[in-house]
Each structure stands twice: as C-alpha cells, then as structure tokens.
Design a protein around this motif. Sequence first.
Motif, PDB file in Angstrom:
ATOM      1  N   GLU A   1       0.857  -1.185   0.000  1.00  0.00           N
ATOM      2  CA  GLU A   1       0.000   0.000   0.000  1.00  0.00           C
ATOM      3  C   GLU A   1       0.887   1.226   0.000  1.00  0.00           C
ATOM      4  O   GLU A   1       1.964   1.220   0.589  1.00  0.00           O
ATOM      5  N   ALA A   2       0.425   2.256  -0.637  1.00  0.00           N
ATOM      6  CA  ALA A   2       1.179   3.510  -0.638  1.00  0.00           C
ATOM      7  C   ALA A   2       1.187   4.090   0.773  1.00  0.00           C
ATOM      8  O   ALA A   2       0.189   4.028   1.492  1.00  0.00           O
ATOM      9  N   ALA A   3       2.329   4.638   1.158  1.00  0.00           N
ATOM     10  CA  ALA A   3       2.430   5.258   2.474  1.00  0.00           C
ATOM     11  C   ALA A   3       1.557   6.507   2.513  1.00  0.00           C
ATOM     12  O   ALA A   3       1.458   7.247   1.529  1.00  0.00           O
ATOM     13  N   PRO A   4       0.890   6.744   3.642  1.00  0.00           N
ATOM     14  CA  PRO A   4       0.049   7.940   3.737  1.00  0.00           C
ATOM     15  C   PRO A   4       0.913   9.204   3.662  1.00  0.00           C
ATOM     16  O   PRO A   4       2.052   9.226   4.120  1.00  0.00           O
ATOM     17  N   ILE A   5       0.335  10.230   3.080  1.00  0.00           N
ATOM     18  CA  ILE A   5       1.047  11.499   2.967  1.00  0.00           C
ATOM     19  C   ILE A   5       1.049  12.165   4.333  1.00  0.00           C
ATOM     20  O   ILE A   5       0.007  12.292   4.974  1.00  0.00           O
ATOM     21  N   ARG A   6       2.230  12.564   4.773  1.00  0.00           N
ATOM     22  CA  ARG A   6       2.342  13.229   6.068  1.00  0.00           C
ATOM     23  C   ARG A   6       2.649  14.697   5.821  1.00  0.00           C
ATOM     24  O   ARG A   6       3.537  15.028   5.048  1.00  0.00           O
ATOM     25  N   TYR A   7       1.879  15.532   6.454  1.00  0.00           N
ATOM     26  CA  TYR A   7       2.054  16.963   6.300  1.00  0.00           C
ATOM     27  C   TYR A   7       2.746  17.527   7.532  1.00  0.00           C
ATOM     28  O   TYR A   7       2.438  17.152   8.655  1.00  0.00           O
ATOM     29  N   ARG A   8       3.648  18.444   7.293  1.00  0.00           N
ATOM     30  CA  ARG A   8       4.300  19.123   8.408  1.00  0.00           C
ATOM     31  C   ARG A   8       3.584  20.436   8.664  1.00  0.00           C
ATOM     32  O   ARG A   8       3.164  21.117   7.737  1.00  0.00           O
ATOM     33  N   ARG A   9       3.499  20.796   9.891  1.00  0.00           N
ATOM     34  CA  ARG A   9       2.883  22.074  10.244  1.00  0.00           C
ATOM     35  C   ARG A   9       3.918  23.171  10.052  1.00  0.00           C
ATOM     36  O   ARG A   9       5.093  22.996  10.340  1.00  0.00           O
ATOM     37  N   PHE A  10       3.440  24.273   9.571  1.00  0.00           N
ATOM     38  CA  PHE A  10       4.333  25.433   9.457  1.00  0.00           C
ATOM     39  C   PHE A  10       4.498  26.047  10.832  1.00  0.00           C
ATOM     40  O   PHE A  10       3.532  26.257  11.545  1.00  0.00           O
ATOM     41  N   ARG A  11       5.710  26.306  11.157  1.00  0.00           N
ATOM     42  CA  ARG A  11       5.988  26.964  12.434  1.00  0.00           C
ATOM     43  C   ARG A  11       6.400  28.396  12.156  1.00  0.00           C
ATOM     44  O   ARG A  11       7.250  28.657  11.319  1.00  0.00           O
TER      45      ARG A  11
END
Length: 68
Positions: free
Chosen positions: A55-65
């Motif tokens: 399965e494709a790895a889920p997209i992880r989003y980084r929060r802008f700091r």
Amino acid sequence: MTIKNIVIPLEVEYLQEAAKQRGVSRTRLVRAVMEKVVKEELVADILGDSGVPAEAAPIRYRRFRATQ
C-alpha cells in the motif's frame, strides 16, 4: 500479544447485513471472523503465495511553524 484498536476500511453494508442475520453487532462479527482466521491459521490460504499487497504510504504533512 494482543492487537487492539486497528482501524481499517471495511464494507459496512455487507457486515451490517451479516451481523443482523446472526443477531450480533458488527464489532462482534469482525472479532469472531478474526479469531477464526488466527485459530485455523488461514492467512496463508487467504493471501496465497503473493503475500500482502503493498500500500502507498500515507502522505504526512508538516505544520508550518512561525519563526520569530
């Protein structure tokens, strides 16, 4: 070891109907099916020689700091 709280997408309509016919909850139905799979070691029969499909790895989003 016990595995708990796994979230996977399932066909809700099918499970709802099967559970209703047997007079149990969907949760109990899924638990009973998984217990049978483990007890009778059916994983190899179900998956065959091909193994588990990747399965494709889920997209992880980084929060802008905000930088100060």
